[in-house]
Write an enzyme that holds these catalytic residues in place. Structure first.
Site, mmCIF file in Angstrom:
data_model
loop_
_atom_site.group_PDB
_atom_site.id
_atom_site.type_symbol
_atom_site.label_atom_id
_atom_site.label_comp_id
_atom_site.label_asym_id
_atom_site.label_seq_id
_atom_site.Cartn_x
_atom_site.Cartn_y
_atom_site.Cartn_z
ATOM 1 N N ASP A 1 0.318 -0.132 -3.059
ATOM 2 C CA ASP A 1 0.886 -0.326 -1.713
ATOM 3 C C ASP A 1 2.273 0.293 -1.563
ATOM 4 O OD1 ASP A 1 -1.407 -1.798 -1.115
ATOM 5 O OD2 ASP A 1 -0.499 -3.652 -1.837
ATOM 6 N N GLU A 2 2.520 1.375 -2.256
ATOM 7 C CA GLU A 2 3.834 2.030 -2.198
ATOM 8 C C GLU A 2 4.002 2.871 -0.935
ATOM 9 O OE1 GLU A 2 1.661 2.410 -4.692
ATOM 10 O OE2 GLU A 2 2.530 1.743 -6.565
ATOM 11 N N GLY A 3 2.875 3.096 -0.234
ATOM 12 C CA GLY A 3 2.924 3.972 0.949
ATOM 13 C C GLY A 3 2.244 5.312 0.657
ATOM 14 N N LYS A 4 1.277 5.288 -0.256
ATOM 15 C CA LYS A 4 0.581 6.523 -0.623
ATOM 16 C C LYS A 4 -0.123 7.136 0.589
ATOM 17 C CE LYS A 4 -1.728 4.140 -3.676
ATOM 18 N NZ LYS A 4 -1.006 2.866 -3.630
ATOM 19 N N GLY A 5 -0.797 6.255 1.368
ATOM 20 C CA GLY A 5 -1.551 6.739 2.531
ATOM 21 C C GLY A 5 -0.657 7.512 3.489
ATOM 22 N N LYS A 6 0.507 6.949 3.754
ATOM 23 C CA LYS A 6 1.438 7.591 4.683
ATOM 24 C C LYS A 6 1.857 8.972 4.172
ATOM 25 C CE LYS A 6 5.997 7.953 6.136
ATOM 26 N NZ LYS A 6 7.137 7.538 6.914
ATOM 27 N N GLY B 1 -6.188 -0.051 0.044
ATOM 28 C CA GLY B 1 -5.979 -0.129 1.485
ATOM 29 C C GLY B 1 -4.840 0.810 1.810
ATOM 30 N N HIS B 2 -5.140 1.939 2.423
ATOM 31 C CA HIS B 2 -4.127 2.956 2.684
ATOM 32 C C HIS B 2 -3.911 3.059 4.193
ATOM 33 C CE1 HIS B 2 -5.065 5.044 -1.421
ATOM 34 N NE2 HIS B 2 -4.694 3.791 -1.537
ATOM 35 N N THR B 3 -2.672 2.912 4.607
ATOM 36 C CA THR B 3 -2.362 2.887 6.042
ATOM 37 C C THR B 3 -1.744 4.204 6.479
ATOM 38 O OG1 THR B 3 -1.792 0.592 5.639
ATOM 39 C CG2 THR B 3 -1.260 1.480 7.822
ATOM 40 N N GLN C 1 -4.328 2.302 -5.916
ATOM 41 C CA GLN C 1 -3.630 1.305 -6.733
ATOM 42 C C GLN C 1 -2.283 1.873 -7.220
ATOM 43 O OE1 GLN C 1 -7.353 1.664 -7.539
ATOM 44 N NE2 GLN C 1 -7.271 0.421 -5.722
ATOM 45 N N ARG D 1 -3.551 -10.930 1.837
ATOM 46 C CA ARG D 1 -2.702 -11.834 1.039
ATOM 47 C C ARG D 1 -1.233 -11.426 1.127
ATOM 48 N NH1 ARG D 1 -5.381 -11.291 -4.741
ATOM 49 N NH2 ARG D 1 -5.653 -9.177 -3.957
ATOM 50 N N ARG E 1 2.163 -10.208 -0.169
ATOM 51 C CA ARG E 1 2.595 -9.437 -1.335
ATOM 52 C C ARG E 1 3.879 -10.066 -1.863
ATOM 53 N NH1 ARG E 1 2.042 -3.768 1.816
ATOM 54 N NH2 ARG E 1 -0.224 -3.540 1.764
ATOM 55 N N SER F 1 11.293 7.850 3.127
ATOM 56 C CA SER F 1 10.552 7.300 4.259
ATOM 57 C C SER F 1 11.299 6.088 4.800
ATOM 58 C CB SER F 1 9.146 6.930 3.783
ATOM 59 O OG SER F 1 8.458 6.216 4.768
HETATM 60 P P1 GDP Z 1 -0.714 2.409 0.057
HETATM 61 O O1 GDP Z 1 -1.771 1.492 -0.444
HETATM 62 O O2 GDP Z 1 0.162 2.919 -1.035
HETATM 63 O O3 GDP Z 1 -1.244 3.517 0.924
HETATM 64 O O4 GDP Z 1 0.245 1.525 0.973
HETATM 65 P P2 GDP Z 1 -0.249 0.493 2.118
HETATM 66 O O5 GDP Z 1 -0.674 1.283 3.287
HETATM 67 O O6 GDP Z 1 -1.174 -0.519 1.569
HETATM 68 O O7 GDP Z 1 1.096 -0.284 2.372
HETATM 69 C C1 GDP Z 1 2.253 0.341 2.824
HETATM 70 C C2 GDP Z 1 2.624 -0.273 4.188
HETATM 71 O O8 GDP Z 1 3.952 0.067 4.513
HETATM 72 C C3 GDP Z 1 1.766 0.244 5.324
HETATM 73 O O9 GDP Z 1 1.636 -0.771 6.291
HETATM 74 C C4 GDP Z 1 2.589 1.409 5.865
HETATM 75 O O10 GDP Z 1 2.341 1.659 7.242
HETATM 76 C C5 GDP Z 1 3.972 0.891 5.673
HETATM 77 N N1 GDP Z 1 4.982 1.907 5.395
HETATM 78 C C6 GDP Z 1 4.872 3.061 4.695
HETATM 79 N N2 GDP Z 1 6.072 3.650 4.562
HETATM 80 C C7 GDP Z 1 6.964 2.857 5.210
HETATM 81 C C8 GDP Z 1 8.367 2.920 5.388
HETATM 82 O O11 GDP Z 1 9.065 3.823 4.935
HETATM 83 N N3 GDP Z 1 8.947 1.878 6.079
HETATM 84 C C9 GDP Z 1 8.223 0.848 6.587
HETATM 85 N N4 GDP Z 1 8.878 -0.104 7.242
HETATM 86 N N5 GDP Z 1 6.900 0.767 6.431
HETATM 87 C C10 GDP Z 1 6.270 1.753 5.735
HETATM 88 P P1 IMO Z 2 -3.710 0.420 -2.968
HETATM 89 O O1 IMO Z 2 -4.483 1.685 -3.211
HETATM 90 C C1 IMO Z 2 -2.273 -3.362 -4.549
HETATM 91 C C2 IMO Z 2 -4.880 -5.460 -7.395
HETATM 92 C C3 IMO Z 2 -5.518 -6.763 -6.958
HETATM 93 C C4 IMO Z 2 -5.575 -7.494 -8.273
HETATM 94 C C5 IMO Z 2 -5.914 -6.373 -9.262
HETATM 95 C C6 IMO Z 2 -7.383 -6.282 -9.606
HETATM 96 O O2 IMO Z 2 -3.779 -0.067 -1.569
HETATM 97 O O3 IMO Z 2 -2.327 0.555 -3.492
HETATM 98 P P2 IMO Z 2 -9.487 -5.368 -8.277
HETATM 99 O O4 IMO Z 2 -10.098 -5.802 -6.984
HETATM 100 O O5 IMO Z 2 -9.047 -3.946 -8.282
HETATM 101 O O6 IMO Z 2 -10.345 -5.695 -9.452
HETATM 102 O O7 IMO Z 2 -8.179 -6.282 -8.435
HETATM 103 O O8 IMO Z 2 -5.493 -5.170 -8.650
HETATM 104 N N1 IMO Z 2 -5.136 -4.297 -6.507
HETATM 105 C C7 IMO Z 2 -4.213 -3.756 -5.695
HETATM 106 N N2 IMO Z 2 -2.941 -4.142 -5.419
HETATM 107 N N3 IMO Z 2 -2.774 -2.251 -3.989
HETATM 108 C C8 IMO Z 2 -4.030 -1.840 -4.270
HETATM 109 O O9 IMO Z 2 -4.523 -0.680 -3.823
HETATM 110 C C9 IMO Z 2 -4.828 -2.632 -5.127
HETATM 111 N N4 IMO Z 2 -6.089 -2.537 -5.586
HETATM 112 C C10 IMO Z 2 -6.251 -3.555 -6.442
HETATM 113 O O10 IMO Z 2 -4.715 -7.441 -6.022
HETATM 114 O O11 IMO Z 2 -4.308 -7.976 -8.614
HETATM 115 MG MG MG Z 3 -2.471 -0.443 -0.086
#
Ligand code: GDP
Ligand code: IMO
Ligand code: MG
Length: 423
Positions: free
Chosen positions: A12-17, A39-41, A223, A302, A304, A412
């Protein structure tokens, strides 16, 4: 040009973005591991796309591919395609391809994941998407592959062969084994197979050919580094290899072809699910970061867990991935704090260490040692260049860059595509 992007923390570091933004310069964007646990946003204007399987390069002109090292729930893929189609984005077989060898997540994998997790005394906190059980079957050579899914006769025979062991596994966990052979499920998978058949391709060939032809390929990790099945904080990890080298092995591209490895890193750290997080904040500051950063899981909703930037974990991520550059995301979220803290080392059993211990139990005992930097007040979400950041925010970025020894090339300051600038 072949670029690999991975998450440098716990996902969830913001890979999708960042992938969406960069895809403008790439002909192919390819997922190489994981499944719909991701879950990539992607946010463009007022449109927000939350995708679990379709690579984040789908909006621009790139071809998007799902590689053979992923585990794919065809129902989720079909739902995502339908959702995009409703918004006028139709993914034709010219746009999207799925490798024939991709392992299929079946309903019994999802069932087993939920049952297993409910029986654990010490939970992992999986996404309950069947990821681990699908990878077990891949390694055991008991998987249904994409090539089986799209061939009704092969699918029937494969399921006939696998059914007894799957039923037994579900029974053992006190679940309902009828899920394995229910006729409506079989019919659904046959239908999914018919629908997805035109998308089947050879991803390894496509990616290698694209590189050979001088095209640009972007591999999108899911991940994060510390969720890696080998190098992560076992057992609180996912079931695939999430580090950069995994892109080569999973896509079948030689390591000599890699040009860049970009790590995506938040300006703080989050983790969803169980497992150690040495800098975790359970106080008001942690809640502030969580609320401002909207730190709630894209896949499971959930909360974070949030904490200060953890340099020891980043040092390890830099080793494991060989990052050539970093993108720092969510810097805007830290606005309004009097000071920002950075964990520079840990105290572990009265020793000071600046690299994470290899054992998860030892990492759980680590107490962060912090350096404190001045915070900044102003809202960063409209900032368009590094020079326009408040001095304290600039200093924070420069401090992190110096400590990590890897250039930060993107910053970002908001979820939108335009809220990003090069440093
Ligand atoms: P991913 O799994 O690495 O693609 O990241 P997620 O999409 O799960 O979570 C990142 C969240 O932070 C998303 O809701 C993005 O829209 C948001 N996001 C990404 N970059 C930034 C940023 O620089 N600032 C803020 N406020 N939100 C961001
Ligand atoms: P993105 O790509 C954050 C975590 C789960 C759990 C562990 C194992 O959006 O960054 P799993 O269902 O893979 O067997 O769960 O890994 N987890 C993530 N946490 N971002 C993800 O993906 C994750 N994918 C799995 O919460 O701790
Ligand atoms: Mg994510």
């Amino acid at each position: 040009m072949f670029t690999i992007i991975t998450g440098a923390q716990f996902g969830d570091e913001g890979k999708g973005k960042i992938v969406d933004l960069m895809s403008e310069d790439y002909d192919v964007v390819v997922r190489f591991q994981g499944g719909d646990n991701a879950g990539h946003t992607v946010k463009v204007g007022t449109d927000v796309y939350k995708l679990h399987l379709i690579p984040s390069g789908f909006l621009l002109d790139s071809r998007v591919l799902i590689g053979p090292g992923t585990v794919l729930n065809p129902e989720v893929l079909a739902q995502e395609m339908d959702m995009l189609a409703q918004g006028g984005i139709v993914l034709t077989p010219e746009k999207l391809g799925v490798d024939a060898k991709t392992s299929i997540i079946m309903p019994y994998h999802v069932e087993l994941d939920g049952l297993r997790e409910s029986k654990r005394t010490e939970k992992i906190g999986t996404t309950k998407r069947g990821i681990g059980f699908a990878y077990i079957d891949k390694v055991a050579r008991d998987e249904v592959r994409m090539a089986d899914l799209v061939d009704p006769e092969r699918l029937r025979l494969r399921l006939l062969e696998l059914a007894p062991s799957k039923e037994a596994a579900i029974k053992e966990l006190e679940g309902d084994p009828s899920i394995v052979t229910r006729k409506d499920l079989m019919d659904k998978y046959l239908e999914l197979g018919r629908r997805l058949a035109p998308y089947v391709t050879d991803v390894s060939y496509e990616v290698n050919k694209a590189i050979e032809d001088g095209k640009n390929v972007l591999a999108e990790g899911a991940q994060g580094t510390h969720l890696d099945v080998i190098h992560g904080t076992q057992k609180f990890v996912t079931s695939s290899s999430t580090v950069a080298g995994s892109a080569c092995a999973n896509l079948g591209v030689g390591p000599t072809k890699v040009d860049e490895v970009l790590g995506i890193v938040k300006a703080y750290i989050t983790r969803v699910g169980e497992g150690p997080l040495p800098t975790e904040l359970t106080d008001e500051t942690g809640r502030q970061i969580q609320q401002v950063g909207k730190e709630f899981g894209t896949t499971t909703g959930r909360e974070r867990r949030c904490g200060w930037f953890d340099l020891p974990l980043l040092r390890k991520a830099i080793y494991l991935n060989g990052y050539t550059s970093l993108a720092l995301t969510k810097l805007d979220v830290l606005s309004g704090l009097d000071e920002v803290r950075v964990c520079v080392s840990y105290e572990l059993d009265s020793l000071i260490v600046d690299y994470p211990p290899e054992g998860t139990a030892e990492l759980s005992r680590c107490r962060p040692v912090y350096e404190n930097l001045p915070g900044w007040e102003s809202d960063l979400t409209g900032v368009k260049s590094f020079g326009d950041l408040p001095e304290a925010a600039q200093n924070y970025v420069l401090y992190l860059e110096r400590k990590m020894g890897v250039p930060i090339t993107y910053i970002s300051v908001g979820p939108g595509r335009e809220q990003t600038f090069r440093k």
